[in-house]
Design an enzyme around this catalytic site. Structure first.
Site, PDB file in Angstrom:
ATOM      1  N   THR A 165       0.939  -1.109  -0.088  1.00  0.00           N
ATOM      2  CA  THR A 165      -0.058  -0.112   0.127  1.00  0.00           C
ATOM      3  C   THR A 165       0.804   1.379  -0.048  1.00  0.00           C
ATOM      4  O   THR A 165       2.048   1.128   0.250  1.00  0.00           O
ATOM      5  CB  THR A 165      -0.774  -0.119   1.453  1.00  0.00           C
ATOM      6  OG1 THR A 165      -1.668  -1.110   1.338  1.00  0.00           O
ATOM      7  CG2 THR A 165      -1.778   1.136   1.586  1.00  0.00           C
ATOM      8  N   ARG A 193     -13.021  -8.394  -1.661  1.00  0.00           N
ATOM      9  CA  ARG A 193     -12.288  -8.211  -0.258  1.00  0.00           C
ATOM     10  C   ARG A 193     -12.042  -6.883  -0.298  1.00  0.00           C
ATOM     11  O   ARG A 193     -11.486  -6.092  -1.064  1.00  0.00           O
ATOM     12  CB  ARG A 193     -11.279  -9.109  -0.395  1.00  0.00           C
ATOM     13  CG  ARG A 193     -10.303  -9.119   0.921  1.00  0.00           C
ATOM     14  CD  ARG A 193      -9.101  -7.933   0.996  1.00  0.00           C
ATOM     15  NE  ARG A 193      -8.323  -7.933   1.929  1.00  0.00           N
ATOM     16  CZ  ARG A 193      -7.271  -7.075   2.226  1.00  0.00           C
ATOM     17  NH1 ARG A 193      -7.225  -6.236   1.324  1.00  0.00           N
ATOM     18  NH2 ARG A 193      -6.576  -7.437   3.077  1.00  0.00           N
ATOM     19  N   GLY A 195      -9.794  -4.198   2.582  1.00  0.00           N
ATOM     20  CA  GLY A 195      -9.125  -4.519   3.873  1.00  0.00           C
ATOM     21  C   GLY A 195      -9.232  -3.082   4.467  1.00  0.00           C
ATOM     22  O   GLY A 195     -10.253  -2.329   4.655  1.00  0.00           O
ATOM     23  N   ASP A 196      -8.248  -2.736   5.414  1.00  0.00           N
ATOM     24  CA  ASP A 196      -8.242  -1.633   6.267  1.00  0.00           C
ATOM     25  C   ASP A 196      -8.024  -0.311   5.622  1.00  0.00           C
ATOM     26  O   ASP A 196      -8.578   0.573   6.216  1.00  0.00           O
ATOM     27  CB  ASP A 196      -6.958  -1.854   7.274  1.00  0.00           C
ATOM     28  CG  ASP A 196      -5.805  -1.829   6.652  1.00  0.00           C
ATOM     29  OD1 ASP A 196      -5.518  -2.482   5.589  1.00  0.00           O
ATOM     30  OD2 ASP A 196      -4.518  -1.056   6.979  1.00  0.00           O
ATOM     31  N   THR A 215      -0.203   0.156   6.829  1.00  0.00           N
ATOM     32  CA  THR A 215       0.043  -0.600   5.801  1.00  0.00           C
ATOM     33  C   THR A 215       0.512  -2.031   6.459  1.00  0.00           C
ATOM     34  O   THR A 215       1.006  -2.023   7.366  1.00  0.00           O
ATOM     35  CB  THR A 215       1.178  -0.292   4.746  1.00  0.00           C
ATOM     36  OG1 THR A 215       1.481  -1.327   4.022  1.00  0.00           O
ATOM     37  CG2 THR A 215       2.356   0.130   5.669  1.00  0.00           C
ATOM     38  N   GLY A 216      -0.318  -3.002   5.962  1.00  0.00           N
ATOM     39  CA  GLY A 216      -0.061  -4.340   6.346  1.00  0.00           C
ATOM     40  C   GLY A 216      -1.070  -5.423   6.022  1.00  0.00           C
ATOM     41  O   GLY A 216      -1.864  -5.081   5.176  1.00  0.00           O
ATOM     42  N   THR A 217      -1.437  -6.422   6.637  1.00  0.00           N
ATOM     43  CA  THR A 217      -2.074  -7.515   6.463  1.00  0.00           C
ATOM     44  C   THR A 217      -3.519  -6.751   6.981  1.00  0.00           C
ATOM     45  O   THR A 217      -3.520  -6.734   8.284  1.00  0.00           O
ATOM     46  CB  THR A 217      -1.833  -8.739   7.067  1.00  0.00           C
ATOM     47  OG1 THR A 217      -1.458  -8.437   8.584  1.00  0.00           O
ATOM     48  CG2 THR A 217      -0.745  -9.394   6.393  1.00  0.00           C
ATOM     49  N   GLY A 218      -4.408  -6.282   6.138  1.00  0.00           N
ATOM     50  CA  GLY A 218      -5.519  -5.548   6.578  1.00  0.00           C
ATOM     51  C   GLY A 218      -6.339  -6.115   7.452  1.00  0.00           C
ATOM     52  O   GLY A 218      -7.095  -5.691   8.515  1.00  0.00           O
TER      53      GLY A 218
HETATM   54  N1  ASP Z   1      -3.403  -2.958   4.114  1.00  0.00           N
HETATM   55  C1  ASP Z   1      -3.496  -3.582   2.753  1.00  0.00           C
HETATM   56  C2  ASP Z   1      -4.802  -4.231   2.528  1.00  0.00           C
HETATM   57  O1  ASP Z   1      -4.898  -4.961   3.492  1.00  0.00           O
HETATM   58  C3  ASP Z   1      -2.506  -3.946   2.267  1.00  0.00           C
HETATM   59  C4  ASP Z   1      -1.098  -3.294   2.399  1.00  0.00           C
HETATM   60  O2  ASP Z   1      -0.922  -2.344   3.414  1.00  0.00           O
HETATM   61  O3  ASP Z   1      -0.250  -3.469   1.690  1.00  0.00           O
HETATM   62  O4  ASP Z   1      -5.404  -4.011   1.864  1.00  0.00           O
END
Ligand code: ASP
Length: 299
Positions: A165, A193, A195-196, A215-218
Site C-alpha cells: 500500500t 475483499r 481491507g483496512d 500498511t500491512g495485513t488489513g
Molecule cells: N493494508 C492493505 C490491505 O490489507 C495492504 C497493504 O498495506 O499493503 O488491503
C-alpha cells in the site's frame, strides 16, 4: 506574508511488504523526489490535505507500488482498489472501496468527502460517483495495470498474501494535519475483499493531534482496531507517538499479522515503524532534510 519559518512535517510510505533481497533503489528515489515536492508545497503554504492527496496520487500513477497502476488483479482477474483521506482539522473524511478503473482512487475518495453526503462509497456505487463527477478513468485495464517492483505474476496465486500500500501524513504550516492511504489490496485477494485501507479510523486517521496511515495485513489491522486505537493511546493514555504506534502494531502481530504505520503529530514529530521485514518510507520536516529507508531496524 511568508509563513515558511513555521513548522511542517511530511511522511510517506510505499508499503510494509518490502521483501529482503529486492532492490528498491528506484522506489527510494521516487519517494525522495516526492518528499522534496511535498516539502516545497508545504513551505509554500499548501494545506496538509492537498499535500497528502498529491503524494498518494503520484504514487498511484507511478506503477511502483501496489496501488493504482501497480495493483494486481484479484483471484477473479479484476483489479479492485481501496483508498481513503481525512482532514484532521474538520475531521471530514472520504473513502472508496473495491472501486475499478479510476486513475486515482484517492482523488475519488476526496471527491466523496467534499462532494457527497457519504464518507465511504463501495463497488458499483463508487464507480457511478466517479463517473458522474468526471474523475479520470483508464481505457483498458489489461493494458494499464502492471505488477509492482519485486512481484512476479506467480505471486498473485499465493495464499501467503503480500502487500504494498501507499500512504502519506502531513502537518502544514497552519498547524493542520491530514492523512491519506491507497491500495490495490493484498495479492491473491478474493473478489470483493476490502481491507483496512478505506476504513476511516483503521487504515487512515487524522484529527487535531495526530495523522496516521497504516500498511500491512488489513484483516489484522481491522481486528486490532487500527489507527484510531493508536491515536487514542497518544491523546488519552499519554503514550509517545512511537509507543502509541507500537501498541497497535504489537496487537496486529499478536493476531498473526504484520505491517507498519507512519504518523505525524501536531508538534511536528514523525514516527515510521513496522514489524514486517521492511517498509518503504520517506520523511522531511522543517528541521530534517529528506530521508528515505526500507529495511533498517526501527526497534
Ligand atoms: N493494508 C492493505 C490491505 O490489507 C495492504 C497493504 O498495506 O499493503 O488491503
Amino acid at each position: 506574508m511568508s509563513r515558511a519559518s513555521e513548522r511542517f512535517a511530511l511522511a510517506l510510505h510505499g508499503g510494509a511488504g518490502a521483501k529482503p533481497g529486492e532492490d528498491y533503489a528506484s522506489v527510494e528515489a521516487h519517494l525522495a523526489e516526492l518528499a522534496n515536492a511535498g516539502e516545497a508545497m508545504l513551505r509554500d503554504g499548501r494545506t496538509s490535505l492537498d499535500v497528502v492527496e498529491h503524494m498518494v496520487c503520484e504514487m498511484e500513477v507511478s506503477g511502483l507500488y501496489v496501488a493504482g497502476k501497480g495493483s494486481a488483479p484479484n483471484t477473479s482477474g479484476d483489479v479492485e482498489l481501496d483508498a481513503s483521506i481525512m482532514d484532521g482539522a474538520s475531521r471530514d473524511a472520504g473513502a472508496v472501496a473495491a472501486i475499478r478503473d479510476v486513475v486515482s482512487p484517492v482523488a475519488v475518495a476526496r471527491g466523496v468527502m467534499e462532494r457527497s453526503s457519504s464518507v465511504m462509497l463501495a463497488g458499483a456505487g463508487a464507480n457511478a460517483f466517479a463517473a458522474n463527477e468526471g474523475f479520470e478513468t483508464i481505457n483498458d485495464a489489461a493494458d494499464y495495470y502492471i505488477l509492482p517492483v519485486g512481484v512476479s505474476a506467480d505471486d498473485i496465486a499465493v495464499t501467503d498474501m503480500v502487500h504494498g500500500t501507499v500512504g502519506a501524513v502531513a502537518l502544514d504550516i497552519d498547524g493542520n494535519l491530514a492523512a491519506a492511504t491507497s491500495t490495490g489490496g493484498v495479492l491473491g485477494k478474493p473478489a470483493g475483499r476490502v481491507g483496512d485501507t478505506p476504513i476511516i479510523g483503521v487504515g487512515t486517521w487524522a484529527n487535531q493531534d495526530i495523522a496516521i496511515s497504516c500498511t500491512g495485513t488489513g484483516e489484522h489491522f481491522i481486528r486490532a482496531g487500527g489507527a484510531l486505537t493508536a491515536a487514542n493511546r497518544f491523546k488519552l493514555a499519554g503514550d509517545t507517538l512511537e509507543q502509541a504506534l507500537w501498541a497497535m502494531l504489537d496487537d496486529v502481530e499478536s493476531l498473526g499479522g504484520d505491517g507498519g504505520a507512519i504518523a505525524v503529530s501536531s508538534s511536528g514529530e514523525i514516527a515510521m515503524l513496522y514489524n514486517s521485514d521492511g517498509m518503504k518510507r520517506a520523511a522531511v520536516s522543517d528541521d530534517m532534510a529528506t530521508m528515505t529507508a526500507v529495511f533498517e531496524p526501527c526497534r
